[in-house]
Scaffold this active site. Structure first.
Site, mmCIF file in Angstrom:
data_model
loop_
_atom_site.group_PDB
_atom_site.id
_atom_site.type_symbol
_atom_site.label_atom_id
_atom_site.label_comp_id
_atom_site.label_asym_id
_atom_site.label_seq_id
_atom_site.Cartn_x
_atom_site.Cartn_y
_atom_site.Cartn_z
ATOM 1 N N HIS A 1 0.844 -1.207 0.000
ATOM 2 C CA HIS A 1 0.000 0.000 0.000
ATOM 3 C C HIS A 1 0.878 1.255 0.000
ATOM 4 O O HIS A 1 0.617 2.203 -0.731
ATOM 5 C CB HIS A 1 -0.875 0.054 1.261
ATOM 6 C CG HIS A 1 -1.908 -1.024 1.368
ATOM 7 N ND1 HIS A 1 -2.081 -1.776 2.500
ATOM 8 C CD2 HIS A 1 -2.847 -1.461 0.493
ATOM 9 C CE1 HIS A 1 -3.076 -2.632 2.335
ATOM 10 N NE2 HIS A 1 -3.556 -2.474 1.113
ATOM 11 N N LYS B 1 -15.629 -6.723 6.261
ATOM 12 C CA LYS B 1 -14.629 -7.471 7.023
ATOM 13 C C LYS B 1 -14.669 -7.037 8.484
ATOM 14 O O LYS B 1 -14.951 -5.877 8.773
ATOM 15 C CB LYS B 1 -13.241 -7.203 6.438
ATOM 16 C CG LYS B 1 -13.102 -7.627 4.990
ATOM 17 C CD LYS B 1 -11.784 -7.151 4.400
ATOM 18 C CE LYS B 1 -11.712 -7.411 2.915
ATOM 19 N NZ LYS B 1 -10.542 -6.785 2.293
ATOM 20 N N ARG C 1 -2.295 -6.214 -8.037
ATOM 21 C CA ARG C 1 -1.158 -7.077 -7.709
ATOM 22 C C ARG C 1 -1.011 -8.220 -8.697
ATOM 23 O O ARG C 1 0.041 -8.450 -9.249
ATOM 24 C CB ARG C 1 -1.318 -7.636 -6.293
ATOM 25 C CG ARG C 1 -1.154 -6.576 -5.230
ATOM 26 C CD ARG C 1 -1.633 -7.083 -3.911
ATOM 27 N NE ARG C 1 -3.033 -7.476 -4.014
ATOM 28 C CZ ARG C 1 -3.705 -8.159 -3.103
ATOM 29 N NH1 ARG C 1 -3.090 -8.562 -2.028
ATOM 30 N NH2 ARG C 1 -4.972 -8.436 -3.272
ATOM 31 N N SER D 1 -3.117 -7.686 3.530
ATOM 32 C CA SER D 1 -3.300 -7.414 4.960
ATOM 33 C C SER D 1 -3.643 -8.699 5.705
ATOM 34 O O SER D 1 -3.168 -8.921 6.818
ATOM 35 C CB SER D 1 -4.400 -6.367 5.152
ATOM 36 O OG SER D 1 -4.029 -5.169 4.514
HETATM 37 N N1 COA Z 1 -0.253 -4.063 -1.672
HETATM 38 C C1 COA Z 1 -0.569 -4.965 -0.750
HETATM 39 N N2 COA Z 1 -1.815 -5.381 -0.535
HETATM 40 C C2 COA Z 1 -2.774 -4.848 -1.301
HETATM 41 C C3 COA Z 1 -2.520 -3.909 -2.291
HETATM 42 C C4 COA Z 1 -1.174 -3.513 -2.456
HETATM 43 N N3 COA Z 1 -0.811 -2.629 -3.370
HETATM 44 N N4 COA Z 1 -3.669 -3.583 -2.891
HETATM 45 C C5 COA Z 1 -4.621 -4.299 -2.291
HETATM 46 N N5 COA Z 1 -4.086 -5.068 -1.345
HETATM 47 C C6 COA Z 1 -4.767 -6.055 -0.499
HETATM 48 C C7 COA Z 1 -5.463 -5.439 0.667
HETATM 49 O O1 COA Z 1 -4.611 -5.403 1.795
HETATM 50 C C8 COA Z 1 -6.609 -6.361 0.860
HETATM 51 O O2 COA Z 1 -6.158 -7.467 1.601
HETATM 52 P P1 COA Z 1 -7.139 -8.275 2.553
HETATM 53 O O3 COA Z 1 -8.257 -8.770 1.693
HETATM 54 O O4 COA Z 1 -6.241 -9.312 3.053
HETATM 55 O O5 COA Z 1 -7.581 -7.290 3.601
HETATM 56 C C9 COA Z 1 -6.950 -6.886 -0.511
HETATM 57 O O6 COA Z 1 -5.789 -6.660 -1.265
HETATM 58 C C10 COA Z 1 -8.097 -6.212 -1.157
HETATM 59 O O7 COA Z 1 -7.809 -4.832 -1.239
HETATM 60 P P2 COA Z 1 -8.804 -3.805 -1.909
HETATM 61 O O8 COA Z 1 -9.222 -4.298 -3.223
HETATM 62 O O9 COA Z 1 -8.179 -2.464 -1.807
HETATM 63 O O10 COA Z 1 -10.048 -3.948 -1.004
HETATM 64 P P3 COA Z 1 -10.311 -3.354 0.383
HETATM 65 O O11 COA Z 1 -11.204 -4.300 1.080
HETATM 66 O O12 COA Z 1 -9.079 -2.990 1.119
HETATM 67 O O13 COA Z 1 -11.097 -2.015 0.028
HETATM 68 C C11 COA Z 1 -12.848 -0.668 -1.002
HETATM 69 C C12 COA Z 1 -12.221 -2.046 -0.815
HETATM 70 C C13 COA Z 1 -12.885 0.106 0.290
HETATM 71 C C14 COA Z 1 -12.049 0.094 -2.012
HETATM 72 C C15 COA Z 1 -14.263 -0.935 -1.544
HETATM 73 O O14 COA Z 1 -14.878 -1.920 -0.743
HETATM 74 C C16 COA Z 1 -15.141 0.287 -1.550
HETATM 75 O O15 COA Z 1 -14.971 1.185 -2.338
HETATM 76 N N6 COA Z 1 -16.138 0.309 -0.634
HETATM 77 C C17 COA Z 1 -17.081 1.409 -0.506
HETATM 78 C C18 COA Z 1 -18.491 1.041 -0.987
HETATM 79 C C19 COA Z 1 -18.595 1.234 -2.466
HETATM 80 O O16 COA Z 1 -18.531 2.328 -2.979
HETATM 81 N N7 COA Z 1 -18.753 0.100 -3.157
HETATM 82 C C20 COA Z 1 -18.833 0.083 -4.596
HETATM 83 C C21 COA Z 1 -20.207 0.387 -5.095
HETATM 84 S S1 COA Z 1 -21.465 -0.638 -4.354
#
Ligand code: COA
Length: 158
Positions: free
Chosen positions: A17, A41, A90, A128
């Site tokens: 990140h 989560k 990724r 994460s």
């Molecule tokens: N390096 C390391 N890990 C990474 C990464 C990176 N560059 N990019 C993503 N990851 C990991 C994260 O740590 C996460 O790991 P985990 O599943 O073990 O916790 C996983 O990849 C998924 O990450 P991400 O795709 O960023 O999802 P998120 O759960 O962290 O966040 C939101 C998702 C918040 C962006 C998304 O749910 C959202 O926008 N929610 C708001 C509601 C909304 O508008 N929804 C869409 C319309 S309904």
């Protein structure tokens, strides 16, 4: 002024990140890291703890702001006057989900563009959840998360 948001759960922030934050902060005038506080989560760290950790590891980046959000990402982006959503990719496994999310966000508000950044290959295997699992088994977190927060993660499992 070009403002972008980089959303996620950040439970906790990893070096993957941080790599995206550092690179994206060079591309935009302002980068707002959005910490989702009411995701599906069950987080290990509270939203306040996650924000504080991200602030601590990004103090060297003076155009980066960290804030929490609830509800829709596009509404958060609007509240920050951002026009771009930054996401890290990724592996190909991330692609399908991210593609769907980007299209959905576009449908919700066509003014926003999602920009994908390829994660540094050094960090492509980090997530994460993996960090938490490793911490639970008292594994070595060096190189996976910023050194400033290793102690705080370990404390959760003591
Ligand atoms: N390096 C390391 N890990 C990474 C990464 C990176 N560059 N990019 C993503 N990851 C990991 C994260 O740590 C996460 O790991 P985990 O599943 O073990 O916790 C996983 O990849 C998924 O990450 P991400 O795709 O960023 O999802 P998120 O759960 O962290 O966040 C939101 C998702 C918040 C962006 C998304 O749910 C959202 O926008 N929610 C708001 C509601 C909304 O508008 N929804 C869409 C319309 S309904």
């Amino acid at each position: 002024m070009r403002i972008a948001v980089y959303p996620g759960s950040f439970d906790p922030i990893t070096n993957g990140h941080l790599d995206i934050i550092e690179r994206a902060s060079r591309l935009y005038d302002r980068l707002v890291v959005g910490v989702l506080s009411n995701g599906n989560k069950n987080p290990l760290f509270s939203a306040e703890e996650r924000v504080e950790m991200i602030r601590r590891v990004t103090v060297h980046l003076n155009n980066v702001e960290v804030d929490t959000f609830t509800g829709l990402l596009v509404d958060f982006a609007k509240s920050k006057n951002a026009t771009v959503i930054v996401k890290g990719l990724r592996t190909v496994a991330d692609f399908e989900y991210e593609f769907q999310m980007a299209l959905l966000n576009k449908a919700l508000n066509p003014e926003y563009e999602t920009m994908f950044m390829m994660t540094n290959t050094k960090y492509s295997y980090i997530s994460s959840s993996m960090v938490k699992e490793l911490a639970g088994f008292r594994g070595n977190l060096t190189g996976l998360v910023p050194s400033e927060i290793i102690g705080q993660i370990k404390e959760k499992y003591e």
